[in-house]
Write an enzyme that holds these catalytic residues in place. Structure first.
Site, PDB file in Angstrom:
ATOM      1  CG  MET A 257      48.118  44.723  57.122  1.00 53.12           C
ATOM      2  SD  MET A 257      49.537  43.756  57.728  1.00 53.12           S
ATOM      3  CE  MET A 257      49.577  44.282  59.428  1.00 53.12           C
ATOM      4  CD  GLU A 292      45.477  38.641  57.189  1.00 52.82           C
ATOM      5  OE1 GLU A 292      46.032  39.246  58.120  1.00 52.82           O
ATOM      6  OE2 GLU A 292      46.115  37.963  56.344  1.00 52.82           O
TER       7      GLU A 292
END
Ligand code: ZN
Length: 851
Positions: A257, A292
């Site tokens: 994330m 990411e």
């Protein structure tokens, strides 16, 4: 608890939030079952007189105040409403304190605990499980965070987004949506490095792991530095904080994330050592670290207006990480890998009940739309755009996008507009790629006379749920022409198909050419072109486009396998000869040769048979694939044996693409040779390997030929203390089990002391692996379906996201015979009838059943 009747959210209903959040301050007092969160928001009403709605779930409200005066508000199941009557007309301060219980949060969304460590996951809508807030991506604000350590002393390290301003204090100057918020607290150690940006700023880089894992971060750190440099040189994007941190977490629903300045990763995509990680793991780490990191500009600085625009950040960022990996390794091999994945996951999705546009127009649970269509097809759309306008115009458009939209929450319309403005080209037809679901079919007709070759292309996109009568799309079709002797008669050129049917002429040709169509897989379509075996062999031997060279071999393998399944024929000598020649062709990249030797998956064959109107029989497909494997092994044995010796990589393990390519080819040779030598080479390699790539290649080969039982025990003894390696041990025993034993193997492993079903990686290693064993999962008894359904029902109340994701194993149910369809339907209905089923699984099962 969520409301009983889940609502459908529609793109058409978008309205802006009627308040601006000028600043957010969060103070956390950590405790496993009673964490307090005090949030102070500076708010400006944009439409005075409007109620203020804040999202919130599973929160215990302690108190709330406006401009310091307590207010009494009553939360409902999804948040709270502050009536307009209580709100000032001008700017005000909203304060509220809530209590949450991270130790009880098994869904791994919001603030939760993983092995004693506090961490967060807020995308898409997890922030509402931390405090009351307008949890939507178009509300962006600067955040200040203060974390008070847990009283039990378990959290010496306290991290959040932005730059540090003291112990447990962080400030993030860049306005961000709540889904990018992150907090990590625990007993962690860091591996530190630094990066100097092209403008000369020094950035501290820190990778945080649990004590003992420090030695496994070097590759991730190296990949991070290469990603930072690459984004500067290829997209002109520089990093924008003083520090960039990555945390590895064992319990995580997804891959990783992109929280601002504090990326949180599933530990399998950070930790690597030669002994414990395979070449494939290294490659994934490199790609995901890059992905990411690249989100910092494509996702964070410029974010999505609403979740329908998810592909705005994901499709673009996947495209960027694919470009990066191609630059780091090999573009040809990367393209083949990406297309393999696209066909396996996205084409499958597009062909079934879950088909949806790259930009969906409605959803019930947004977590169900982190799909191959949004990510992988989304990336293909960017690639087509770049092909159509050219690399320079693409770069110009991207520059304009960053300049025009920095700090904004955007839409696909904004994205398309920058390319229209940069090129002057009308992209309205191109935009259909975002709204029309389904994989276009491209039918090909050819004519040749008087030196003129005419190629006629016809496009057709099948109906998908809720969509019929699709309009023609813009399809870039890159084409080259070969002569009978294999020479290139016409180099690559990109045709633009915009009509339903369109013809393209090539003049002054000395002879009827052999076309090489859709070079580089220039569009995500299914090509329907009758090609003679002779022409396919010619393309396999001579095509200058590496993708189509591979594709020719793949088509031959596929038609061979289909004929073996439907007509019980034997593979042709010509095909086996050609494959052997490619395998032994020293002028070709070993990684490419390994891909050329790999056969289409059983699921791919089932999909292809179904598309041509044949009901696939998973057992017959498995048997055909096994028999072709044996035929190749017998035919190519001397070549394979020589490769096994010459492809050995001398010296200590290095994860670079060149060494990995040699190991890939050698591993493929080993797999095939184990059909000839009863696993002798594999047994020896299993014991002597000094790296996980070679150990696992040997272990896999032994499992496939049914000689793995001793290795299963040895491997367990050697690795039972390493979670990530044990995930592999679980997965291979199930995914490579003979079909009739797969369900039993899965059941046995699910009863193993090391099976931790609440850990998503481990759950996927057993149950996900079963769904990868096509013939095992589709066992005609239905026991595979029943086992998966049992586990999904059990997992759902604990972790609905991971359960919902795995229901996709059932999405192909309409392909199969009536018996299997009946059995699957029964299980889907049993899941649907489970009391208290999550919104996530309810939506998925409903869509799958509607097929
Ligand atoms: Zn992403």
């Amino acid at each position: 608890m969520r409301d009983a009747a889940p609502q459908t959210i529609r793109l058409a209903d978008y309205t802006p939030y009627p308040f601006r959040i000028d600043h957010v301050e969060l103070i956390f007092s950590l405790a496993p079952t009673a964490t307090r969160v005090l949030s102070t928001l500076k708010v400006t009403p944009l439409q005075p007189g409007t109620d203020m709605r804040l999202d919130g779930e599973d929160l215990l409200l302690i108190r709330a105040a406006i401009d310091g005066a307590p207010v009494s508000v009553t939360p409902d199941a999804t948040g709270l409403t502050v009536p307009a009557a209580l709100l000032p007309d001008g700017p005000f301060t909203w304060e509220c304190e809530v209590q949450i219980a991270p130790a009880e949060n098994t869904a791994l969304e919001g603030l939760y605990m993983s092995k004693g460590m506090y961490c967060t996951q807020c995308e898409a809508e997890g922030f509402r499980k931390i405090t009351y807030y307008p949890d939507r991506p178009d509300v962006m604000a600067p955040f200040d965070v203060r974390i008070l350590a847990a009283e039990d002393g378990s959290t010496p390290v306290l991290l959040s987004n932005g730059n540090p301003t003291g112990h447990g204090r962080w400030t993030d100057p860049w306005p961000k949506p709540a889904y990018l918020f992150a907090l990590v607290a625990g007993d962690l150690v860091s591996v530190d490095d630094s990066f100097t940006t092209r403008s000369g700023r020094d950035i501290a880089l820190r990778i945080w792991v649990r004590p003992g894992d420090e030695g496994k971060c070097a590759y991730a750190m190296d990949a991070l530095k290469r990603s930072m440099r690459w984004d500067e040189t290829e997209y002109g994007r520089e990093y924008d904080l003083d520090i960039f941190q990555i945390v590895a977490v064992d319990d995580f629903n997804m891959g990783a994330m992109e929280n601002k300045g504090l990326n949180i990763f599933n530990s399998k995509y950070v930790l690597a050592s030669p002994e414990t990680a395979t070449d494939r793991d290294y490659e994934l780490i490199e790609g995901i670290i890059a992905h990411e990191y690249f989100h910092n500009w494509t996702g964070n600085r410029i974010t999505c207006r609403d979740w329908f625009q998810l592909c705005l950040k994901e499709g673009l960022t996947v495209f960027r990480d694919q470009q990066f990996s191609g630059d780091m390794r090999s573009h040809a091999v990367k393209r083949i890998d990406d297309v393999l994945m696209l066909r396996a996951r996205q084409f499958r999705e597009d062909a079934g009940p879950l088909a949806h546009p790259v930009r969906p127009e409605e959803y019930i649970e947004i977590n169900n739309f982190y799909t191959a269509t949004v990510y992988e097809k989304g990336a293909e759309v960017i690639g087509m755009l770049r092909t159509l306008i050219g690399p320079e115009a693409y770069r110009k458009g991207c520059d304009l996008y960053f300049e025009r939209h920095d700090g904004q929450a955007c839409t696909i319309e904004d994205w398309i507009a920058v390319f229209e403005d940069a090129t002057g080209r009308d992209l309205s037809q191109f935009k259909l790629w975002y709204s029309q679901a389904g994989t276009p079919r491209l039918d090909v007709a050819e004519a040749f006379s008087d030196g003129t070759y005419t190629l006629t292309l016809r496009q057709e996109t099948p109906d998908t749920p809720g969509q019929t009568d699709k309009a023609p799309q813009v399809i870039p079709v890159t084409v080259g022409l070969l002569g009978r002797d294999g020479r290139e008669l016409a180099p690559s050129t990109t045709l633009e198909l915009t009509e339903r049917t369109q013809s393209f002429r090539f003049d002054d040709l000395p002879e009827r050419p052999v076309p090489s169509l859709l070079r580089g897989f220039s569009a995500p379509v299914i090509l329907r072109h009758e090609v003679s075996r002779e022409d396919q062999l010619l393309l396999l031997a001579h095509d200058t486009d590496p993708f189509n060279k591979w594709e020719a071999g793949r088509s031959l393998a596929k038609s061979t396998l289909i004929a073996m399944v439907t007509e019980d024929t034997a593979p042709s000598e010509a095909f086996l000869d050609a494959l052997t020649t490619v395998a032994g062709d020293a002028s070709l990249d070993p990684a490419f040769r390994a891909l050329a030797l790999a056969l289409p998956s059983e699921d791919d064959l089932a999909q292809t048979l179904h598309a041509s109107g044949v009901t696939p029989d998973p057992d017959a497909i498995h048997a055909a694939r096994q028999s072709l494997t044996r035929a190749i092994a017998a035919h190519a044995e001397p070549t394979l044996s020589a490769l096994y010796d010459t492809m050995a990589v001398p010296g200590p393990y290095t994860p670079d693409a060149k060494a990995a390519g040699r190991r890939a080819l050698r591993g493929t040779a080993l797999r095939l040779l184990s059909e000839r030598d009863n696993g002798d080479r594999a047994r020896a390699q299993f014991l002597s390997a000094d790296n996980m790539t070679e150990q696992l290649a040997a272990f896999s080969a032994l499992l496939i030929i049914g000689q793995g039982s001793a290795a299963v025990g040895t491997f367990y003894e050697q690795w039972h203390e390493d979670r990530l390696v044990m995930d592999k041990w679980f997965a291979l025993q199930v995914s490579l089990a003979p079909p009739e034993k797969a369900v039993r193997a899965c059941k046995a492993l699910a009863a193993h002391a090391d099976f931790d079903w609440k850990n998503p990686n481990r759950f996927r290693s057993a149950l996900g692996a079963l769904t990868m064993n096509a013939a095992g999962f589709h066992n005609p008894s239905g026991e595979g379906y029943e086992l998966l359904a049992d586990w999904l029902i059990r997992l759902d109340p604990v972790n609905p996201q991971t359960a919902a994701r795995m229901t996709t194993a059932f999405d192909s149910w309409r392909r199969y015979d009536t018996n299997r369809q009946r059995l699957i339907k029964m299980e889907l209905e049993r899941i649907a009838a489970t009391p208290g089923l999550s919104r996530d699984v309810t939506e998925m099962v409903g869509r799958i059943l509607a097929a």
